[in-house]
Motif scaffolding. Structure first.
Motif, PDB file in Angstrom:
ATOM      1  N   ASN A   3      52.729  58.182  -0.667  1.00  0.00           N
ATOM      2  CA  ASN A   3      53.361  58.945  -1.739  1.00  0.00           C
ATOM      3  C   ASN A   3      53.534  58.066  -2.973  1.00  0.00           C
ATOM      4  N   ALA A   4      54.378  58.515  -3.906  1.00  0.00           N
ATOM      5  CA  ALA A   4      54.569  57.800  -5.164  1.00  0.00           C
ATOM      6  C   ALA A   4      55.154  56.410  -4.972  1.00  0.00           C
ATOM      7  N   LYS A   5      55.855  56.191  -3.875  1.00  0.00           N
ATOM      8  CA  LYS A   5      56.498  54.904  -3.628  1.00  0.00           C
ATOM      9  C   LYS A   5      55.612  53.924  -2.871  1.00  0.00           C
ATOM     10  N   SER A   6      54.470  54.396  -2.378  1.00  0.00           N
ATOM     11  CA  SER A   6      53.581  53.531  -1.608  1.00  0.00           C
ATOM     12  C   SER A   6      53.012  52.422  -2.486  1.00  0.00           C
ATOM     13  N   THR A   7      52.824  51.260  -1.903  1.00  0.00           N
ATOM     14  CA  THR A   7      52.283  50.112  -2.627  1.00  0.00           C
ATOM     15  C   THR A   7      50.836  49.842  -2.203  1.00  0.00           C
ATOM     16  N   LEU A  31      47.678  45.976 -13.641  1.00  0.00           N
ATOM     17  CA  LEU A  31      47.111  46.682 -12.493  1.00  0.00           C
ATOM     18  C   LEU A  31      45.819  46.045 -11.998  1.00  0.00           C
ATOM     19  N   GLY A  32      45.019  45.519 -12.928  1.00  0.00           N
ATOM     20  CA  GLY A  32      43.770  44.899 -12.513  1.00  0.00           C
ATOM     21  C   GLY A  32      43.989  43.679 -11.640  1.00  0.00           C
ATOM     22  N   VAL A  33      44.956  42.854 -12.018  1.00  0.00           N
ATOM     23  CA  VAL A  33      45.260  41.664 -11.226  1.00  0.00           C
ATOM     24  C   VAL A  33      45.793  42.061  -9.852  1.00  0.00           C
ATOM     25  N   GLU A  34      46.698  43.033  -9.812  1.00  0.00           N
ATOM     26  CA  GLU A  34      47.261  43.463  -8.533  1.00  0.00           C
ATOM     27  C   GLU A  34      46.196  44.104  -7.647  1.00  0.00           C
ATOM     28  N   THR A  35      45.321  44.883  -8.229  1.00  0.00           N
ATOM     29  CA  THR A  35      44.238  45.505  -7.469  1.00  0.00           C
ATOM     30  C   THR A  35      43.340  44.439  -6.856  1.00  0.00           C
ATOM     31  N   ALA A  36      42.972  43.454  -7.647  1.00  0.00           N
ATOM     32  CA  ALA A  36      42.128  42.366  -7.146  1.00  0.00           C
ATOM     33  C   ALA A  36      42.844  41.572  -6.059  1.00  0.00           C
ATOM     34  N   ILE A  97      35.883  49.949  -9.584  1.00  0.00           N
ATOM     35  CA  ILE A  97      37.140  50.485 -10.114  1.00  0.00           C
ATOM     36  C   ILE A  97      37.194  50.197 -11.605  1.00  0.00           C
ATOM     37  N   ALA A  98      37.096  51.267 -12.405  1.00  0.00           N
ATOM     38  CA  ALA A  98      37.109  51.161 -13.867  1.00  0.00           C
ATOM     39  C   ALA A  98      38.559  51.189 -14.330  1.00  0.00           C
ATOM     40  N   ASN A  99      39.156  50.016 -14.404  1.00  0.00           N
ATOM     41  CA  ASN A  99      40.598  49.880 -14.589  1.00  0.00           C
ATOM     42  C   ASN A  99      41.015  49.517 -16.023  1.00  0.00           C
ATOM     43  N   ALA A 100      40.161  48.821 -16.763  1.00  0.00           N
ATOM     44  CA  ALA A 100      40.561  48.263 -18.058  1.00  0.00           C
ATOM     45  C   ALA A 100      40.789  49.358 -19.092  1.00  0.00           C
ATOM     46  N   GLY A 101      41.524  49.008 -20.156  1.00  0.00           N
ATOM     47  CA  GLY A 101      41.709  49.970 -21.229  1.00  0.00           C
ATOM     48  C   GLY A 101      42.787  49.569 -22.212  1.00  0.00           C
ATOM     49  N   VAL A 102      42.952  50.430 -23.231  1.00  0.00           N
ATOM     50  CA  VAL A 102      43.994  50.250 -24.237  1.00  0.00           C
ATOM     51  C   VAL A 102      44.762  51.560 -24.356  1.00  0.00           C
ATOM     52  N   MET A 103      45.991  51.470 -24.890  1.00  0.00           N
ATOM     53  CA  MET A 103      46.866  52.644 -24.939  1.00  0.00           C
ATOM     54  C   MET A 103      47.493  52.793 -26.317  1.00  0.00           C
ATOM     55  N   MET A 104      47.289  53.968 -26.902  1.00  0.00           N
ATOM     56  CA  MET A 104      47.956  54.391 -28.131  1.00  0.00           C
ATOM     57  C   MET A 104      47.816  53.385 -29.262  1.00  0.00           C
ATOM     58  N   ALA A 245      51.919  51.341  -8.734  1.00  0.00           N
ATOM     59  CA  ALA A 245      51.010  51.972  -9.691  1.00  0.00           C
ATOM     60  C   ALA A 245      49.544  51.725  -9.355  1.00  0.00           C
ATOM     61  N   ALA A 246      49.245  50.592  -8.718  1.00  0.00           N
ATOM     62  CA  ALA A 246      47.853  50.291  -8.351  1.00  0.00           C
ATOM     63  C   ALA A 246      47.451  50.917  -7.019  1.00  0.00           C
ATOM     64  N   ALA A 247      48.406  51.500  -6.306  1.00  0.00           N
ATOM     65  CA  ALA A 247      48.123  51.993  -4.953  1.00  0.00           C
ATOM     66  C   ALA A 247      47.153  53.165  -4.927  1.00  0.00           C
ATOM     67  N   THR A 248      47.275  54.087  -5.885  1.00  0.00           N
ATOM     68  CA  THR A 248      46.420  55.275  -5.836  1.00  0.00           C
ATOM     69  C   THR A 248      44.955  54.918  -6.018  1.00  0.00           C
ATOM     70  N   SER A 249      44.669  53.907  -6.833  1.00  0.00           N
ATOM     71  CA  SER A 249      43.279  53.465  -6.993  1.00  0.00           C
ATOM     72  C   SER A 249      42.689  53.027  -5.662  1.00  0.00           C
TER      73      SER A 249
END
Length: 310
Positions: A3-7, A31-36, A97-104, A245-249
């Motif tokens: 669920n939302a709380k899963s790591t 998120l990229g570092v945690e995913t790796a 996993i296409a993780n990188a990006g910029v926001m607003m 936040a990285a769990a769903t990926s």
């Protein structure tokens, strides 16, 4: 189960990823570092990309066996150089996993003249992933980091670069994330016949460097939108930790059944339902982001924009 709380460690618990090769873009922070880290901790060989390799080396210094390559998603020349090197090497991947990006970000242009957010978040990954598509094994998956921010705006196929439309950072962000979901829809349609599936995921609300381009004005606009949602009865937005936040990926990449997530939009380690509530927050995915005909049209436009046919 999740669920939302899963790591990340929750969703990968008990999995031995020895022999798996995973490519993750944007491994210099968040998120990229945690995913790796989570992938490597379970035995996967991880190839990470970063625009700033020195920063990435510092951020990932504790991750054993991580391979780094330079990639600037705001530069077609950089994308082509990186993909040419990967294709020449010929090593196959089980997951991208296409993780990188910029926001607003404020209005700007990439090296090739694309609006910054559309060009980096979407067109950069569109070009990068398509140029290495032959390196993805049958049975492999592509995970595209999207966002609940897709609810800010549909794509504008007639004016993707804000040449005629007044620029608003959160609208541009929304367009880029809707485009990312549509990319997953069409990539999945094109490649599922050879056993490669694609999915888009929303990591959730999380504090990372991703929002480093936000100005006081764009921050205020976002806060006002959240307050309007609250008054309209939208669910409260709960912030996640980076491992949550990285769990769903990772769930979509390695745990969920392929037919469940292929061509879909996932959040909180589950497949999201279509929701047309007039909120910019809350769960679910807007129908326009999963429209297969719109996905085909966007693909054709994107090929013209980057000057390549895939």
């Amino acid at each position: 189960m999740f669920n939302a709380k899963s790591t990340t460690d929750d969703v990968l618990s008990g999995l031995d990823l020895t022999g798996k090769r995973v490519l993750v873009t944007g491994v210099s922070a968040g998120l990229g570092v945690e995913t790796a880290r989570a992938l490597a901790a379970h035995g996967a060989h991880v190839v990470g990309t970063a625009r700033n390799l020195a920063k990435a080396r510092m951020a990932t210094s504790g991750i054993a066996g991580l391979e780094l390559i330079e990639l600037d998603l705001a530069s077609l020349a950089s994308i082509r150089a990186a993909t040419n090197a990967l294709n020449a090497k010929g090593d196959l991947f089980d997951v991208v996993i296409a993780n990188a990006g910029v926001m607003m970000a404020e209005l700007g242009r990439t090296e090739d003249g694309f609006e910054t957010q559309f060009g980096t978040n979407y067109l950069g990954h569109f070009t990068f992933v398509n140029r290495i598509a032959s390196l993805i094994r049958s049975g492999g998956r592509v995970v595209i980091l999207a966002s609940g921010g897709h609810r800010f705006s549909d794509v504008d196929l007639d004016d993707p670069g804000f040449e005629a439309t007044p620029y608003k950072p959160f609208v541009a962000y929304g367009r880029s994330k809707t485009a990312s979901i549509l990319f997953a829809v069409e990539f999945d349609r094109r490649h599922r016949g050879r056993g490669v599936r694609a999915t888009a995921v929303h990591p959730g609300a999380v504090s990372t460097e991703f929002g480093r381009h936000m100005t006081p004005e764009s921050t205020q606009a976002l806060l006002e939108a959240l307050e309007a949602d609250r008054r309209a009865g939208a669910p409260e937005v709960e912030n996640k930790s980076i491992p949550q936040a990285a769990a769903t990926s990772l769930w979509a990449a390695l745990v969920a059944p392929a037919d469940m997530v292929g061509g879909r939009y996932c959040e909180d380690c589950s497949v999201a339902e279509i929701s047309e509530e007039n909120w910019v927050t809350g769960g679910g995915v807007r129908g326009y982001a999963l429209d297969p005909e719109r996905a085909k049209s966007l693909w054709a436009l994107s090929e013209r924009m980057v000057g390549e046919t895939f």
